[in-house]
Every structure is written in C-alpha cells, then in structure tokens.
Design a protein around this motif. Structure first.
Motif, mmCIF file in Angstrom:
data_model
loop_
_atom_site.group_PDB
_atom_site.id
_atom_site.type_symbol
_atom_site.label_atom_id
_atom_site.label_comp_id
_atom_site.label_asym_id
_atom_site.label_seq_id
_atom_site.Cartn_x
_atom_site.Cartn_y
_atom_site.Cartn_z
ATOM 1 N N LEU A 134 -9.807 -1.033 -7.721
ATOM 2 C CA LEU A 134 -8.619 -0.385 -7.167
ATOM 3 C C LEU A 134 -8.532 -0.585 -5.649
ATOM 4 O O LEU A 134 -7.462 -0.855 -5.109
ATOM 5 C CB LEU A 134 -8.625 1.118 -7.504
ATOM 6 C CG LEU A 134 -8.377 1.468 -8.972
ATOM 7 C CD1 LEU A 134 -8.718 2.930 -9.246
ATOM 8 C CD2 LEU A 134 -6.936 1.171 -9.375
ATOM 9 N N PHE A 135 -9.666 -0.469 -4.964
ATOM 10 C CA PHE A 135 -9.671 -0.722 -3.518
ATOM 11 C C PHE A 135 -9.246 -2.165 -3.224
ATOM 12 O O PHE A 135 -8.573 -2.429 -2.232
ATOM 13 C CB PHE A 135 -11.048 -0.458 -2.910
ATOM 14 C CG PHE A 135 -11.307 0.984 -2.542
ATOM 15 C CD1 PHE A 135 -10.423 1.687 -1.734
ATOM 16 C CD2 PHE A 135 -12.435 1.645 -2.986
ATOM 17 C CE1 PHE A 135 -10.649 3.016 -1.387
ATOM 18 C CE2 PHE A 135 -12.676 2.973 -2.646
ATOM 19 C CZ PHE A 135 -11.787 3.659 -1.846
ATOM 20 N N THR A 136 -9.674 -3.096 -4.074
ATOM 21 C CA THR A 136 -9.317 -4.506 -3.854
ATOM 22 C C THR A 136 -7.812 -4.707 -3.992
ATOM 23 O O THR A 136 -7.191 -5.387 -3.169
ATOM 24 C CB THR A 136 -10.061 -5.415 -4.857
ATOM 25 O OG1 THR A 136 -11.453 -5.160 -4.755
ATOM 26 C CG2 THR A 136 -9.797 -6.882 -4.560
ATOM 27 N N GLU A 191 1.509 6.200 1.181
ATOM 28 C CA GLU A 191 1.824 6.623 -0.189
ATOM 29 C C GLU A 191 2.453 5.484 -0.985
ATOM 30 O O GLU A 191 2.144 5.300 -2.164
ATOM 31 C CB GLU A 191 2.751 7.846 -0.159
ATOM 32 C CG GLU A 191 2.007 9.116 0.227
ATOM 33 C CD GLU A 191 2.908 10.348 0.311
ATOM 34 O OE1 GLU A 191 2.368 11.458 0.255
ATOM 35 O OE2 GLU A 191 4.145 10.184 0.440
ATOM 36 N N ASP A 192 3.323 4.712 -0.329
ATOM 37 C CA ASP A 192 3.922 3.563 -1.017
ATOM 38 C C ASP A 192 2.853 2.553 -1.440
ATOM 39 O O ASP A 192 2.912 1.962 -2.516
ATOM 40 C CB ASP A 192 4.943 2.862 -0.110
ATOM 41 C CG ASP A 192 6.216 3.689 0.044
ATOM 42 O OD1 ASP A 192 6.380 4.681 -0.702
ATOM 43 O OD2 ASP A 192 7.036 3.346 0.926
ATOM 44 N N LEU A 193 1.870 2.350 -0.562
ATOM 45 C CA LEU A 193 0.800 1.401 -0.868
ATOM 46 C C LEU A 193 -0.019 1.859 -2.079
ATOM 47 O O LEU A 193 -0.360 1.053 -2.943
ATOM 48 C CB LEU A 193 -0.122 1.236 0.341
ATOM 49 C CG LEU A 193 0.416 0.369 1.484
ATOM 50 C CD1 LEU A 193 -0.452 0.533 2.731
ATOM 51 C CD2 LEU A 193 0.445 -1.098 1.064
ATOM 52 N N VAL A 249 0.725 0.622 -9.763
ATOM 53 C CA VAL A 249 1.583 -0.257 -10.558
ATOM 54 C C VAL A 249 0.900 -1.626 -10.721
ATOM 55 O O VAL A 249 0.882 -2.198 -11.814
ATOM 56 C CB VAL A 249 2.980 -0.405 -9.903
ATOM 57 C CG1 VAL A 249 3.801 -1.470 -10.620
ATOM 58 C CG2 VAL A 249 3.712 0.932 -9.921
ATOM 59 N N GLY A 250 0.319 -2.119 -9.622
ATOM 60 C CA GLY A 250 -0.400 -3.398 -9.670
ATOM 61 C C GLY A 250 -1.547 -3.351 -10.662
ATOM 62 O O GLY A 250 -1.820 -4.323 -11.371
ATOM 63 N N TYR A 279 -5.034 -5.901 -1.062
ATOM 64 C CA TYR A 279 -4.005 -6.931 -1.223
ATOM 65 C C TYR A 279 -2.639 -6.402 -0.818
ATOM 66 O O TYR A 279 -1.869 -7.072 -0.133
ATOM 67 C CB TYR A 279 -3.950 -7.418 -2.678
ATOM 68 C CG TYR A 279 -4.824 -8.596 -2.936
ATOM 69 C CD1 TYR A 279 -4.467 -9.866 -2.483
ATOM 70 C CD2 TYR A 279 -6.024 -8.451 -3.624
ATOM 71 C CE1 TYR A 279 -5.289 -10.954 -2.719
ATOM 72 C CE2 TYR A 279 -6.860 -9.526 -3.868
ATOM 73 C CZ TYR A 279 -6.481 -10.780 -3.407
ATOM 74 O OH TYR A 279 -7.296 -11.842 -3.624
ATOM 75 N N LYS A 280 -2.335 -5.180 -1.256
ATOM 76 C CA LYS A 280 -1.037 -4.585 -0.941
ATOM 77 C C LYS A 280 -0.893 -4.392 0.567
ATOM 78 O O LYS A 280 0.172 -4.607 1.135
ATOM 79 C CB LYS A 280 -0.856 -3.241 -1.668
ATOM 80 C CG LYS A 280 -0.968 -3.325 -3.177
ATOM 81 C CD LYS A 280 0.133 -4.173 -3.783
ATOM 82 C CE LYS A 280 -0.076 -4.355 -5.275
ATOM 83 N NZ LYS A 280 0.838 -5.375 -5.834
#
Ligand SMILES: [Zn+2]
Length: 301
Positions: free
Chosen positions: A82-84, A55-57, A63-64, A88-89
């Motif tokens: 969004l998947f990309t 959930e944090d990711l 936000v990213g 990264y996260k």
C-alpha cells in the motif's frame, strides 16, 4: 528480539482480508481501510501541503489497490504494498502539479523521497524473467535476516546501525561516520565484512546466486532487498510501546535510532498515526475512503 522485521512477517489476518476482498466482501474492504488509512494519511500529509491533497492521494491509493488486486502477491507485506502504491500516486501528482505541491522534505527523510518507488507486481510479460530475481531476492532476504540476527545476538548494535544506514538509508561512508561519530575507516570495514559474510552465506546456500552479489552490484542489490523487505522496520506494537515509554532497552534505543537517525518514513507514518489515534480516536474517518472506493470493488472471476 521481536521488535524488528514486523511488516515483513507473513500476516495471516491480512492474507485472509485480501482473499475476502477478492471475493467482493464489502466488510473486509471496510476493515482494510480502517486498518491502513491512518498510517497512509500520515505518510501523505508529511509530503503534501494540504490535507485535501493527502486525502485524495490515499483515496487514489485504495482505488489503485482494488484495480491491481489481481497482481497482489500475498507473500509480500500488504502494508508495504500500500505504501508503494501511495508513493506512485505521489510521484504522479508531483509530475502533474510540479514543485510547489510538495513541502520541502525534511533533511532526514529526503533520502527516501529521492528513491524511485519499487516495482509493483510485474505483469506476466516479464514474469518469467523476474522470477529468478525474485528467488534471489528471497534468498538474499533470508541471509540478510540471519546476518541482522547475528549482529543482535552479539549485541553488535553499532555494526548493525552502520549497515542499516548504508543499505537501508543509502548513506555514504562519510555521512555514516559523522552520524554515529566513528571513524570512516571503521565504517568501510564494517560494510566490507558484512558483504563478505553475505557472500559466504550465499556460497554455502546457493553458489549459482553469487552473481547478484558481485563487486559492482552488491551494494545496490542489498539495498533493494533491505528496503523492499523492510528488514529492520518496527512492528506497530513496538512503536506503540515506544510511544507509551514502556519499551525496554536496547530496543528502545534502537527504535529511536530507526525513527530519528534513519528517519524511516513508513515507521514515522505509523508513529504519527498512533499519536493521532491517542489524541483523537475518531480521526481520520475511514468511512469517507470506504464510500468513495467501494464502487471499484468487484467480484473476481
Ligand atoms: Zn521502518
């Protein structure tokens, strides 16, 4: 015929949504979150050991996204973008917390996790240089799509499966031969002919672009384009039909192949999300993501 290449087709609804978000619309932001949070969460959950990490990711991904809105290229798929960001996260989190965070990747999807996520939109410093590459990628994407259509029109599904496993799945000839139970020489021949056809198409369309398909680079270049544009990914509606068992052949078999053999992580995430929706329509709660990200929504200048 319409079963594949869904995520790349320019989506007017998404374009409109992003335009509204750029103007600062909270309802558009809420809509984007409710549309995409489920599949992003399914993707993250498959790669993290706890729900709260996942959930944090997803939260960080939204936000990213808001923070990189100025770089978003509307000609590209919003879902893939969004998947990309999410990948990264994930990489960031992995780097910080080290190994025991991630569950052991399943064999089938491991290939994907080894690939470094593609570039986010390129900053202006290198924009001019990247432009040529982007044009080449677009051309190559078009030609690859023609090639894929050609395979489908001829019902040459085995050939299509071979090149999908090589270029999208990053498999070696030997592995492809084993997976599809065919001769390794046949695999090499199919790959050779596919690249030859692409070279022929390129020469006809734009001879100056042929350099991107020279011998040493062809496989990597084709792989990058295929993955970035997700040329054989499935539409969400196709996955829904597959789930309901109403998808016709040969698309059903092809869908099964993309999910089971290629193990495409993004289509698997969509499928997982659809399954969750079916079992428990109230989960996940997109409002949580909205509340924790809406503060980053700002009017563009
Ligand atoms: Zn896919």
């Amino acid at each position: 015929m319409q079963a594949m290449a869904g995520p790349m087709s320019t989506n007017n609804a998404d374009t409109y949504l992003v335009e509204e978000i750029q103007k600062g619309s909270q309802s558009a932001w809420r809509e984007l979150i409710s549309k995409y949070s489920g599949r992003l969460l399914a993707f993250a959950r498959a790669r993290t050991s706890s729900l709260s990490d996942a959930e944090d990711l997803v939260q960080d991904t939204f936000v990213g996204f808001l923070n990189s809105l100025g770089h978003y290229d509307p000609t590209r798929s919003l879902e893939t973008y969004l998947f990309t960001i999410l990948r990264y996260k994930l990489y960031d989190l992995l780097r910080k917390r080290k190994p025991n965070l991630l569950t052991e990747p399943e064999d089938a999807s491991e290939w994907w996790d080894r690939i470094v996520p593609g570039n986010l939109e390129t900053p202006s410093v290198v924009a001019a240089q990247a432009e040529a590459t982007k044009q080449q990628s677009q051309l190559l994407g078009e030609l690859l799509r023609e090639l894929i259509h050609d395979f489908r029109d001829r019902s040459a599904f085995e050939d299509l499966q071979v090149i999908e496993l090589i270029f999208f799945g990053g498999k070696r000839n030997l592995d492809v031969a084993e997976l599809l139970d065919i001769d390794q020489k046949a695999v090499a021949g199919i790959k050779f002919r596919a690249i030859g056809k692409l070279q022929k198409y390129i020469t006809e369309r734009d001879p100056t672009a042929i350099a991107c398909l020279d011998e040493s680079q062809a496989e990597i270049t084709v792989s990058n384009v295929w993955r970035e544009q997700r040329l054989t990914c499935l539409k969400r509606s196709t996955l829904g039909s597959h789930l309901l068992g109403v998808l016709e052949e040969p698309w059903n078999a092809y869908t099964q192949f993309h999910l089971d053999v290629v193990a495409c992580p993004m289509c698997l995430a969509n499928l997982g999300d659809l399954e969750t929706e079916q079992d428990d329509p109230a989960s996940p709660d997109p409002d949580r993501f909205f509340q924790s990200s809406v503060g980053f929504l700002k009017k563009s200048d």
